[in-house]
Design a protein around this motif. Structure first.
Motif, PDB file in Angstrom:
ATOM      1  N   PHE A 158       0.814  -1.215   0.074  1.00 33.90           N
ATOM      2  CA  PHE A 158      -0.009  -0.134  -0.067  1.00 33.90           C
ATOM      3  C   PHE A 158       0.812   1.344  -0.031  1.00 33.90           C
ATOM      4  O   PHE A 158       0.122   2.303  -0.089  1.00 33.90           O
ATOM      5  CB  PHE A 158      -0.809  -0.002   1.143  1.00 33.90           C
ATOM      6  CG  PHE A 158      -2.078  -1.105   1.350  1.00 33.90           C
ATOM      7  CD1 PHE A 158      -2.927  -0.704   0.447  1.00 33.90           C
ATOM      8  CD2 PHE A 158      -1.894  -2.287   1.871  1.00 33.90           C
ATOM      9  CE1 PHE A 158      -4.090  -1.857   0.555  1.00 33.90           C
ATOM     10  CE2 PHE A 158      -2.783  -3.220   1.822  1.00 33.90           C
ATOM     11  CZ  PHE A 158      -3.986  -2.927   1.196  1.00 33.90           C
ATOM     12  N   GLU A 159       2.123   1.206   0.244  1.00 39.30           N
ATOM     13  CA  GLU A 159       3.129   2.242   0.263  1.00 39.30           C
ATOM     14  C   GLU A 159       2.879   3.364  -0.904  1.00 39.30           C
ATOM     15  O   GLU A 159       3.113   4.643  -0.683  1.00 39.30           O
ATOM     16  CB  GLU A 159       4.373   1.779   0.480  1.00 39.30           C
ATOM     17  CG  GLU A 159       4.771   0.925   1.609  1.00 39.30           C
ATOM     18  CD  GLU A 159       6.087   0.608   1.924  1.00 39.30           C
ATOM     19  OE1 GLU A 159       7.052   1.041   1.189  1.00 39.30           O
ATOM     20  OE2 GLU A 159       6.335   0.070   3.053  1.00 39.30           O
ATOM     21  N   PHE A 160       2.607   2.910  -2.182  1.00 39.30           N
ATOM     22  CA  PHE A 160       2.611   3.803  -3.267  1.00 39.30           C
ATOM     23  C   PHE A 160       1.226   3.990  -3.766  1.00 39.30           C
ATOM     24  O   PHE A 160       0.996   4.664  -4.587  1.00 39.30           O
ATOM     25  CB  PHE A 160       3.664   3.378  -4.377  1.00 39.30           C
ATOM     26  CG  PHE A 160       5.026   3.173  -4.058  1.00 39.30           C
ATOM     27  CD1 PHE A 160       6.038   4.329  -4.102  1.00 39.30           C
ATOM     28  CD2 PHE A 160       5.575   1.950  -3.425  1.00 39.30           C
ATOM     29  CE1 PHE A 160       7.167   4.299  -3.765  1.00 39.30           C
ATOM     30  CE2 PHE A 160       7.124   1.991  -3.142  1.00 39.30           C
ATOM     31  CZ  PHE A 160       7.921   3.313  -3.554  1.00 39.30           C
ATOM     32  N   MET A 161       0.275   3.510  -3.125  1.00 41.24           N
ATOM     33  CA  MET A 161      -1.212   3.724  -3.468  1.00 41.24           C
ATOM     34  C   MET A 161      -1.760   5.021  -3.310  1.00 41.24           C
ATOM     35  O   MET A 161      -2.651   5.390  -3.607  1.00 41.24           O
ATOM     36  CB  MET A 161      -1.951   2.470  -3.103  1.00 41.24           C
ATOM     37  CG  MET A 161      -1.734   1.136  -3.656  1.00 41.24           C
ATOM     38  SD  MET A 161      -2.779  -0.072  -3.104  1.00 41.24           S
ATOM     39  CE  MET A 161      -2.031  -1.526  -3.677  1.00 41.24           C
ATOM     40  N   GLY A 162      -1.362   5.746  -2.180  1.00 40.28           N
ATOM     41  CA  GLY A 162      -1.713   6.919  -1.878  1.00 40.28           C
ATOM     42  C   GLY A 162      -3.248   6.751  -1.143  1.00 40.28           C
ATOM     43  O   GLY A 162      -3.378   5.525  -0.549  1.00 40.28           O
ATOM     44  N   ASP A 163      -4.070   7.835  -0.941  1.00 40.64           N
ATOM     45  CA  ASP A 163      -5.075   7.762  -0.203  1.00 40.64           C
ATOM     46  C   ASP A 163      -6.370   7.383  -1.164  1.00 40.64           C
ATOM     47  O   ASP A 163      -7.468   7.245  -0.564  1.00 40.64           O
ATOM     48  CB  ASP A 163      -5.209   8.934   0.450  1.00 40.64           C
ATOM     49  CG  ASP A 163      -4.405   9.352   1.496  1.00 40.64           C
ATOM     50  OD1 ASP A 163      -3.797   8.196   2.214  1.00 40.64           O
ATOM     51  OD2 ASP A 163      -4.167  10.358   1.737  1.00 40.64           O
ATOM     52  N   ASP A 164      -6.326   7.572  -2.253  1.00 38.94           N
ATOM     53  CA  ASP A 164      -7.498   7.370  -3.327  1.00 38.94           C
ATOM     54  C   ASP A 164      -7.648   5.761  -3.515  1.00 38.94           C
ATOM     55  O   ASP A 164      -7.156   5.125  -4.809  1.00 38.94           O
ATOM     56  CB  ASP A 164      -7.221   7.938  -4.517  1.00 38.94           C
ATOM     57  CG  ASP A 164      -8.439   7.999  -5.481  1.00 38.94           C
ATOM     58  OD1 ASP A 164      -9.395   7.463  -5.169  1.00 38.94           O
ATOM     59  OD2 ASP A 164      -8.217   8.409  -6.532  1.00 38.94           O
ATOM     60  N   ILE A 165      -8.147   4.876  -2.804  1.00 38.54           N
ATOM     61  CA  ILE A 165      -8.277   3.317  -2.703  1.00 38.54           C
ATOM     62  C   ILE A 165      -9.863   3.187  -2.480  1.00 38.54           C
ATOM     63  O   ILE A 165     -10.427   3.582  -1.461  1.00 38.54           O
ATOM     64  CB  ILE A 165      -7.408   2.842  -1.670  1.00 38.54           C
ATOM     65  CG1 ILE A 165      -5.903   3.118  -1.965  1.00 38.54           C
ATOM     66  CG2 ILE A 165      -7.405   1.224  -2.061  1.00 38.54           C
ATOM     67  CD1 ILE A 165      -5.006   2.615  -0.944  1.00 38.54           C
ATOM     68  N   LYS A 166     -10.213   2.448  -3.361  1.00 40.07           N
ATOM     69  CA  LYS A 166     -11.593   1.896  -3.215  1.00 40.07           C
ATOM     70  C   LYS A 166     -11.528   0.474  -3.200  1.00 40.07           C
ATOM     71  O   LYS A 166     -10.998  -0.469  -3.656  1.00 40.07           O
ATOM     72  CB  LYS A 166     -12.490   2.201  -4.461  1.00 40.07           C
ATOM     73  CG  LYS A 166     -14.071   1.701  -4.523  1.00 40.07           C
ATOM     74  CD  LYS A 166     -14.743   2.073  -5.591  1.00 40.07           C
ATOM     75  CE  LYS A 166     -15.997   1.774  -5.736  1.00 40.07           C
ATOM     76  NZ  LYS A 166     -16.574   1.972  -7.154  1.00 40.07           N
TER      77      LYS A 166
END
Length: 205
Positions: free
Chosen positions: A193-201
């Motif tokens: 998750f380190e490079f996914m940022g906060d825009d995750i669904k």
């Protein structure tokens, strides 16, 4: 205690215990699957087309074959590719987001990339058409900015992860654990998750 009161008290205690046990089971997902060689199982890639510029390709090309994911049914799942996610080392971060799947991870996935001239090598499947995952899995959908070879790009990633109730449902040898996001539990490693940022669904199927 007289026999007159013993039976009612036993029945009451049994009822209370049953209620407590039922409450404990409320968080359990009955759709969790235990089938081998399915989503979340370990996997490998064999043959030409498993890598590009020393980067492991999740959905290989040419004559490459994914091994270990034979029980994934792609019926009715459009846009996604059968994929074996593998580790991309931090030393390769200039050309691809690092990932951590030390034993491989069977999945259905699609990646879209826009901006960099190298996006073609990073993309596979059709992220717009991939709108569902098999029952017993959770779709992780992320959109984030990432420089590929110092060229700005926007990456959209959709991945089907194995739903779980506990770590016992996950590939512990592959360092996957049952993690919880937005009320959904699935087998994954936190490092991814380190490079996914906060825009995750997250979407449960």
């Amino acid at each position: 205690m007289t026999k007159k009161y013993a039976l009612p008290l036993i029945l009451l205690a049994t009822s209370l215990c049953f209620a407590a046990c039922s409450d404990d089971d409320d968080d359990k997902d009955s759709s969790v699957r235990t089938i081998d060689k399915w989503i979340g199982s370990p996997c490998t890639c064999e043959g030409e087309g498993c890598e590009m510029m020393d980067i492991p390709l999740p959905a290989p090309v040419l004559n490459a074959t994914i091994k270990g994911c034979e029980n994934i049914d792609m019926t009715g799942v459009e846009g996604g590719k059968l994929a074996c996610l593998r580790t991309i080392a931090a030393s390769q971060a200039n050309v691809a987001p690092p990932t951590y799947f030390p034993k491989g991870y069977c999945t259905i996935s699609a990646v879209g990339c826009d901006g960099s001239i190298f996006c073609g090598a990073a993309s596979y499947g059709d992220v717009d058409k991939l709108t569902k995952c098999p029952s017993g899995s959770v779709m992780i959908e992320s959109k984030f900015d990432y420089p590929i070879a110092e060229s700005p790009s926007v990456i959209v990633n959709k991945t089907c992860a194995k739903a779980c109730n506990s770590n016992a449902d996950c590939n512990g040898d592959g360092e996957m654990s049952c993690i919880k996001r937005n009320g959904y539990k699935f087998c994954y490693n936190e490092q991814n998750f380190e490079f996914m940022g906060d825009d995750i669904k997250y979407t449960k199927f």
